[in-house]
Design a protein around this motif. Sequence first.
Motif, short mmCIF file in Angstrom:
data_model
loop_
_atom_site.label_atom_id
_atom_site.label_comp_id
_atom_site.label_asym_id
_atom_site.label_seq_id
_atom_site.Cartn_x
_atom_site.Cartn_y
_atom_site.Cartn_z
N ALA A 1 -9.83 26.97 35.38
CA ALA A 1 -9.52 26.87 33.94
C ALA A 1 -10.51 25.93 33.26
O ALA A 1 -11.01 24.99 33.87
CB ALA A 1 -8.09 26.35 33.75
N ASP A 2 -10.77 26.19 31.99
CA ASP A 2 -11.66 25.33 31.21
C ASP A 2 -10.81 24.44 30.31
O ASP A 2 -10.29 24.88 29.28
CB ASP A 2 -12.64 26.16 30.38
N ALA B 1 -3.10 33.66 33.24
CA ALA B 1 -4.41 33.61 33.88
C ALA B 1 -5.41 34.49 33.12
O ALA B 1 -5.04 35.48 32.50
CB ALA B 1 -4.29 34.09 35.32
N PHE B 2 -6.66 34.09 33.17
CA PHE B 2 -7.77 34.83 32.55
C PHE B 2 -7.54 35.07 31.06
O PHE B 2 -7.94 36.10 30.53
CB PHE B 2 -8.01 36.16 33.28
N LEU C 1 -2.47 29.37 34.89
CA LEU C 1 -3.52 29.24 33.86
C LEU C 1 -4.90 29.37 34.49
O LEU C 1 -5.90 28.97 33.91
CB LEU C 1 -3.39 27.88 33.16
N ARG C 2 -4.94 29.96 35.68
CA ARG C 2 -6.23 30.03 36.37
C ARG C 2 -7.25 30.82 35.56
O ARG C 2 -6.93 31.87 34.99
CB ARG C 2 -6.05 30.69 37.75
N THR D 1 -12.02 23.48 38.25
CA THR D 1 -11.36 23.22 36.96
C THR D 1 -12.29 22.34 36.12
O THR D 1 -12.75 21.30 36.59
CB THR D 1 -10.03 22.47 37.18
N LEU D 2 -12.56 22.76 34.90
CA LEU D 2 -13.45 21.98 34.03
C LEU D 2 -12.61 20.99 33.24
O LEU D 2 -11.65 21.38 32.57
CB LEU D 2 -14.22 22.90 33.09
N LEU D 3 -12.97 19.70 33.32
CA LEU D 3 -12.18 18.64 32.71
C LEU D 3 -12.96 17.92 31.62
O LEU D 3 -14.20 17.89 31.64
CB LEU D 3 -11.79 17.60 33.78
#
Length: 287
Positions: A250-251, A208-209, A227-228, A272-274
């Motif tokens: 997550a990006d 994460a981060f 994976l936040r 979440t960016l997709l």
Amino acid sequence: MQATSAKPSSPALDRQSLRPDCANCFALCCTAFGFLRSADFALDKPAGTPCRNLASDFSCTIHDRLRPRGFRGCTVFDCFGAGQNVSQGQFAGKSWLEAPGTKDEMFAAFKAARQLHEMLWHLAEAQERTFDPDASDRVARFRDTIGKALGGGMPQLIALDMQDLHSRVRAALMEVSEEVRASYFAAGGDHLDSELKPGADLVGRNLAFRRLCGADLRGAYLIAADLRNSDLSGVDLLGADVRDARLEGADLSKALYLTQMQLNAARGSRTTLLPPDLEVPSHWGDE
Ligand code: SF4
């Protein structure tokens, strides 16, 4: 940016057409494949037989409650548009119910076409992401070859050496991956962790981060990894197992070789960016 090169010759090679269109498919995923009872599928089903939840109009009778009824796998699966291609293209809209004699051939065509459509999905991205005209031309030729095989019906599909094609396509994808990842590597990141490598066992790992930009996580086991709020720009995720990975915040907008199936199997949210070609799974945020 799109590199200049030969363009695919068939509309079937367009990435949007590699999305499932269940309304135009004869439920091939619910019939062709066999399943053993598991956490993903609540009953045993032999290959080539209809699921008992399938209606005669090819709809699923438990579509809106698949997960609570134990059919999680059905909410994850993606045919990359092979279902409608085989149903409406190769078999001209005549179903295996109308013409039972075509059943075996139709299911075999679907299994082969799905593999080819998955390759097309990744090749389309490779061609879009590379700036190398030679690599772009190589990728375009693969797209063309596969498009012709799909358009040629069963004789062409049977004649294909799928394993050989798969390994050559994989090499082309890796070549583009190296180019793309190098551009993120140059920009820096904290992906220099030696454990972040192809096929790595990262099950349950706290990532994460993190700024993972440009890491090669091809085939990595990221099951239930955290994976936040991480940046996965330029991360190669080809074949990575992200079941139950936490992707909130997550990006992934510039992640490489990501599929809808991977997203469907992971956990995320509207934060979440997709990438533009992929959708937020309907079950995200529900659990
Ligand atoms: S449960 Fe529904 S979606 Fe899943 S295989 Fe059966 S009919 Fe298809």
